[in-house]
Design a protein around this motif. Structure first.
Motif, PDB file in Angstrom:
ATOM      1  N   ARG A   1      -5.237  13.585  -8.525  1.00 24.78           N
ATOM      2  CA  ARG A   1      -5.141  12.381  -9.496  1.00 24.78           C
ATOM      3  C   ARG A   1      -3.766  11.694  -9.349  1.00 24.78           C
ATOM      4  O   ARG A   1      -2.703  12.463  -8.931  1.00 24.78           O
ATOM      5  CB  ARG A   1      -5.425  12.860 -10.808  1.00 24.78           C
ATOM      6  CG  ARG A   1      -4.415  13.841 -11.481  1.00 24.78           C
ATOM      7  CD  ARG A   1      -4.991  14.186 -12.733  1.00 24.78           C
ATOM      8  NE  ARG A   1      -6.146  14.804 -12.851  1.00 24.78           N
ATOM      9  CZ  ARG A   1      -6.916  14.874 -13.969  1.00 24.78           C
ATOM     10  NH1 ARG A   1      -6.450  14.191 -15.079  1.00 24.78           N
ATOM     11  NH2 ARG A   1      -8.275  15.286 -13.899  1.00 24.78           N
ATOM     12  N   GLY A   2      -3.559  10.642  -9.977  1.00 18.83           N
ATOM     13  CA  GLY A   2      -1.994  10.107  -9.703  1.00 18.83           C
ATOM     14  C   GLY A   2      -2.305   8.982  -9.360  1.00 18.83           C
ATOM     15  O   GLY A   2      -3.370   8.299  -8.919  1.00 18.83           O
ATOM     16  N   GLU A   3      -1.124   8.075  -9.191  1.00 22.07           N
ATOM     17  CA  GLU A   3      -0.920   6.821  -8.684  1.00 22.07           C
ATOM     18  C   GLU A   3      -0.433   7.055  -7.177  1.00 22.07           C
ATOM     19  O   GLU A   3       0.461   7.702  -6.967  1.00 22.07           O
ATOM     20  CB  GLU A   3       0.073   5.886  -9.385  1.00 22.07           C
ATOM     21  CG  GLU A   3       0.052   4.521  -8.720  1.00 22.07           C
ATOM     22  CD  GLU A   3       0.918   3.598  -9.769  1.00 22.07           C
ATOM     23  OE1 GLU A   3       0.825   2.506  -9.624  1.00 22.07           O
ATOM     24  OE2 GLU A   3       1.762   4.190 -10.587  1.00 22.07           O
ATOM     25  N   LEU A   4      -0.959   6.216  -6.553  1.00 18.01           N
ATOM     26  CA  LEU A   4      -0.520   6.123  -5.074  1.00 18.01           C
ATOM     27  C   LEU A   4      -0.083   4.839  -4.510  1.00 18.01           C
ATOM     28  O   LEU A   4      -0.983   3.856  -4.696  1.00 18.01           O
ATOM     29  CB  LEU A   4      -1.813   6.446  -3.890  1.00 18.01           C
ATOM     30  CG  LEU A   4      -1.260   6.644  -2.373  1.00 18.01           C
ATOM     31  CD1 LEU A   4      -0.165   7.508  -2.263  1.00 18.01           C
ATOM     32  CD2 LEU A   4      -2.577   6.967  -1.696  1.00 18.01           C
ATOM     33  N   ARG A   5       1.486   4.470  -4.186  1.00 19.63           N
ATOM     34  CA  ARG A   5       1.710   3.176  -4.070  1.00 19.63           C
ATOM     35  C   ARG A   5       2.243   2.955  -2.615  1.00 19.63           C
ATOM     36  O   ARG A   5       3.065   3.578  -1.812  1.00 19.63           O
ATOM     37  CB  ARG A   5       2.974   3.072  -4.962  1.00 19.63           C
ATOM     38  CG  ARG A   5       2.692   3.288  -6.582  1.00 19.63           C
ATOM     39  CD  ARG A   5       3.942   3.277  -7.337  1.00 19.63           C
ATOM     40  NE  ARG A   5       4.939   4.379  -6.911  1.00 19.63           N
ATOM     41  CZ  ARG A   5       6.081   4.773  -7.412  1.00 19.63           C
ATOM     42  NH1 ARG A   5       6.536   4.332  -8.494  1.00 19.63           N
ATOM     43  NH2 ARG A   5       6.406   5.704  -6.999  1.00 19.63           N
ATOM     44  N   ILE A   6       1.470   1.971  -1.783  1.00 21.28           N
ATOM     45  CA  ILE A   6       1.536   1.840  -0.531  1.00 21.28           C
ATOM     46  C   ILE A   6       1.980   0.367  -0.165  1.00 21.28           C
ATOM     47  O   ILE A   6       1.440  -0.685  -0.920  1.00 21.28           O
ATOM     48  CB  ILE A   6       0.244   2.210   0.115  1.00 21.28           C
ATOM     49  CG1 ILE A   6      -0.169   3.547   0.158  1.00 21.28           C
ATOM     50  CG2 ILE A   6       0.305   1.792   1.787  1.00 21.28           C
ATOM     51  CD1 ILE A   6      -1.435   3.939   0.587  1.00 21.28           C
TER      52      ILE A   6
ATOM     53  N   LEU B   1      -1.587  -1.365  -3.890  1.00 21.86           N
ATOM     54  CA  LEU B   1      -1.329  -1.663  -2.554  1.00 21.86           C
ATOM     55  C   LEU B   1      -0.546  -3.110  -2.223  1.00 21.86           C
ATOM     56  O   LEU B   1      -1.339  -4.195  -2.687  1.00 21.86           O
ATOM     57  CB  LEU B   1      -2.795  -1.947  -1.687  1.00 21.86           C
ATOM     58  CG  LEU B   1      -2.863  -2.339  -0.208  1.00 21.86           C
ATOM     59  CD1 LEU B   1      -2.025  -1.174   0.623  1.00 21.86           C
ATOM     60  CD2 LEU B   1      -4.132  -2.279   0.133  1.00 21.86           C
ATOM     61  N   ALA B   2       0.445  -3.148  -1.848  1.00 16.70           N
ATOM     62  CA  ALA B   2       1.322  -4.135  -1.631  1.00 16.70           C
ATOM     63  C   ALA B   2       1.198  -4.927  -0.304  1.00 16.70           C
ATOM     64  O   ALA B   2       1.652  -4.148   0.677  1.00 16.70           O
ATOM     65  CB  ALA B   2       2.617  -4.016  -1.954  1.00 16.70           C
ATOM     66  N   LEU B   3       0.720  -5.987   0.101  1.00 13.29           N
ATOM     67  CA  LEU B   3       0.462  -6.400   1.319  1.00 13.29           C
ATOM     68  C   LEU B   3       1.536  -7.535   1.562  1.00 13.29           C
ATOM     69  O   LEU B   3       1.193  -8.716   1.191  1.00 13.29           O
ATOM     70  CB  LEU B   3      -0.949  -7.270   1.848  1.00 13.29           C
ATOM     71  CG  LEU B   3      -2.248  -5.989   1.504  1.00 13.29           C
ATOM     72  CD1 LEU B   3      -3.626  -6.434   1.698  1.00 13.29           C
ATOM     73  CD2 LEU B   3      -1.870  -4.852   2.480  1.00 13.29           C
ATOM     74  N   SER B   4       2.318  -7.384   2.498  1.00 10.03           N
ATOM     75  CA  SER B   4       3.548  -8.211   2.655  1.00 10.03           C
ATOM     76  C   SER B   4       3.963  -7.809   4.070  1.00 10.03           C
ATOM     77  O   SER B   4       4.389  -6.532   4.360  1.00 10.03           O
ATOM     78  CB  SER B   4       4.300  -8.136   1.832  1.00 10.03           C
ATOM     79  OG  SER B   4       5.676  -8.805   2.010  1.00 10.03           O
ATOM     80  N   ASP B   5       4.775  -8.687   5.054  1.00 10.96           N
ATOM     81  CA  ASP B   5       5.037  -8.469   6.086  1.00 10.96           C
ATOM     82  C   ASP B   5       6.719  -8.352   5.825  1.00 10.96           C
ATOM     83  O   ASP B   5       7.349  -8.002   6.818  1.00 10.96           O
ATOM     84  CB  ASP B   5       4.915  -9.373   7.106  1.00 10.96           C
ATOM     85  CG  ASP B   5       3.491  -9.599   7.535  1.00 10.96           C
ATOM     86  OD1 ASP B   5       2.974  -8.475   7.976  1.00 10.96           O
ATOM     87  OD2 ASP B   5       2.992 -10.598   7.621  1.00 10.96           O
TER      88      ASP B   5
ATOM     89  N   ALA C   1       9.571  -3.096   2.919  1.00 11.99           N
ATOM     90  CA  ALA C   1       9.943  -2.533   1.716  1.00 11.99           C
ATOM     91  C   ALA C   1      11.249  -1.556   1.585  1.00 11.99           C
ATOM     92  O   ALA C   1      11.388  -1.135   2.663  1.00 11.99           O
ATOM     93  CB  ALA C   1       8.665  -1.769   1.310  1.00 11.99           C
ATOM     94  N   ASP C   2      11.731  -1.521   0.404  1.00 11.85           N
ATOM     95  CA  ASP C   2      13.181  -0.911   0.368  1.00 11.85           C
ATOM     96  C   ASP C   2      12.493   0.580  -0.444  1.00 11.85           C
ATOM     97  O   ASP C   2      12.427   0.433  -1.526  1.00 11.85           O
ATOM     98  CB  ASP C   2      14.161  -1.641  -0.344  1.00 11.85           C
ATOM     99  CG  ASP C   2      15.322  -0.753  -0.432  1.00 11.85           C
ATOM    100  OD1 ASP C   2      15.378   0.446  -0.247  1.00 11.85           O
ATOM    101  OD2 ASP C   2      16.481  -1.373  -0.917  1.00 11.85           O
ATOM    102  N   PHE C   3      12.695   1.564   0.096  1.00  6.64           N
ATOM    103  CA  PHE C   3      12.214   2.838  -0.473  1.00  6.64           C
ATOM    104  C   PHE C   3      13.116   3.353  -1.570  1.00  6.64           C
ATOM    105  O   PHE C   3      12.614   3.859  -2.680  1.00  6.64           O
ATOM    106  CB  PHE C   3      11.984   4.024   0.519  1.00  6.64           C
ATOM    107  CG  PHE C   3      10.898   3.942   1.107  1.00  6.64           C
ATOM    108  CD1 PHE C   3       9.776   4.863   0.695  1.00  6.64           C
ATOM    109  CD2 PHE C   3      10.422   3.245   2.454  1.00  6.64           C
ATOM    110  CE1 PHE C   3       8.574   4.986   1.399  1.00  6.64           C
ATOM    111  CE2 PHE C   3       9.107   3.237   3.223  1.00  6.64           C
ATOM    112  CZ  PHE C   3       8.208   4.183   2.549  1.00  6.64           C
TER     113      PHE C   3
ATOM    114  N   ALA D   1       4.535   3.810   3.242  1.00  4.93           N
ATOM    115  CA  ALA D   1       4.635   2.183   3.912  1.00  4.93           C
ATOM    116  C   ALA D   1       3.951   2.412   5.391  1.00  4.93           C
ATOM    117  O   ALA D   1       4.351   3.281   6.021  1.00  4.93           O
ATOM    118  CB  ALA D   1       5.919   1.853   3.765  1.00  4.93           C
ATOM    119  N   VAL D   2       3.539   1.349   5.586  1.00  3.56           N
ATOM    120  CA  VAL D   2       2.758   1.199   7.299  1.00  3.56           C
ATOM    121  C   VAL D   2       3.883  -0.014   7.725  1.00  3.56           C
ATOM    122  O   VAL D   2       4.064  -1.062   7.179  1.00  3.56           O
ATOM    123  CB  VAL D   2       1.352   0.724   7.288  1.00  3.56           C
ATOM    124  CG1 VAL D   2       1.096   0.407   8.555  1.00  3.56           C
ATOM    125  CG2 VAL D   2       0.527   1.738   6.658  1.00  3.56           C
TER     126      VAL D   2
END
Length: 316
Positions: free
Chosen positions: A94-99, A128-132, A135-137, A145-146
């Motif tokens: 359980r919990g939130e997964l931020r990708i 899920l944030a889809l952007s090219d 991301a700044d961790f 992040a992929v």
């Protein structure tokens, strides 16, 4: 030994930094504005340092805040890991997964992988944030992040998803029928091209306008002048499918289009530059059970696509 900061104060500090707003963080955490302000002041007093600079319009971290937020996140992650450990098998993940992920990869593959993961673990919340844009961790709410390409940030840990992925030159059949296909990399100069533009966290955008190819010991680097440019890789693919011009895309982003005949691979005897797909995260010291499970799941889902990529470039 000085008293340690309260977890609630750390949580408010981290969330305020992520949102860029103390009042918005207070609302999310169900706090009164005065209580939120007192929490931040209490944390700053305990550390003996100013962590945030606040104005009527913006909130930003001080240099001390930039350094401390890394430790604050690790402390909160360690507390979450402890809760997971105590809970044991009494409850599922359980919990939130931020990708964060590139638009093409996110829509074509990652969304399906995460849908399956969430169906197995219904208590998991997904963002899920889809952007090219990269991301700044350390400033943004991102767990995983992929990214394409080799890792350059030594503060992050990389796990290979598709190490054999490369760029391929592609065009729609309608474009090839109308304009012909280049026979060598040098011929690209006579064609319309569509290109991707990288938007980094800081600094100006950079157009991917140098296309590199190898064949045995030969190498070519072509400087193109694209007719269309976008910071959305999925739009660049759409332009290529629509016959707007040649595109130099990561193979994984156009593999289905190539198989279906919507795009043709050009210059097949030349190999495009590497475009490995990496899964990145900030640290492994205090990973929650959710993070560990998600990382293992994504790596497992990528295996058959890595096998396809190796086959596609077997002669590279």
């Amino acid at each position: 030994m000085p008293a340690l900061p309260a977890p609630a104060d750390l949580e408010l500090f981290v969330r305020a930094a992520e949102l860029g707003s103390l009042s918005q963080a207070a609302r999310e955490l169900d706090l009164q504005p005065a209580s939120a302000s007192a929490s931040l002041k209490r944390l700053e007093a305990r550390l003996g340092a100013r962590l945030m600079l606040r104005s009527t319009r913006a909130l930003r971290l001080t240099p001390e805040g930039e350094r401390y937020i890394v430790h604050a996140r690790r402390a909160l992650a360690a507390l979450a890991e402890g809760l997971d450990s105590v809970a044991g098998d009494r409850a599922g993940l359980r919990g939130e997964l931020r990708i964060s992920a590139p638009s093409d990869f996110g829509r074509a593959l990652l969304r399906g992988w995460l849908d399956d993961f969430q169906s197995r673990h219904p208590e998991v919340r997904l963002s899920l944030a889809l952007s090219d844009r990269l991301a700044d961790f350390y400033r943004e709410p991102v767990d995983l992040a992929v990214r394409y390409g080799e890792m350059r940030d030594s503060g992050l840990i990389a796990r290979a998803l598709l190490p054999s992925n490369r760029r391929v030159l592609v065009a729609a059949p309608t474009y090839v029928e109308r304009m012909g296909a280049p026979a060598t990399p040098d011929d690209i100069a006579g064609h319309a091209c569509v290109a991707w533009m990288l938007s980094p966290v800081a600094g100006g955008a950079r157009v991917h306008d140098r296309w590199r190819f190898t064949r045995g010991r030969e190498s070519r680097e072509m400087k193109i002048e694209p007719r269309c440019v976008s910071d959305d890789g999925a739009l660049v693919r759409d332009w290529a499918v629509a016959g707007r011009g040649l595109a130099f895309k990561a193979w994984i982003d156009v593999a289905d289009d190539l198989a279906a005949g919507r795009l043709l691979r050009l210059l097949p005897d030349w190999t495009g530059e590497p475009a490995p797909v990496q899964l990145l995260y900030a640290n492994r010291e205090h990973q929650s059970a959710l993070m560990r499970a998600a990382i293992d799941w994504l790596i497992e889902q990528a295996r058959p696509f890595e096998a396809r990529a190796r086959a596609a470039f077997a002669q590279a």
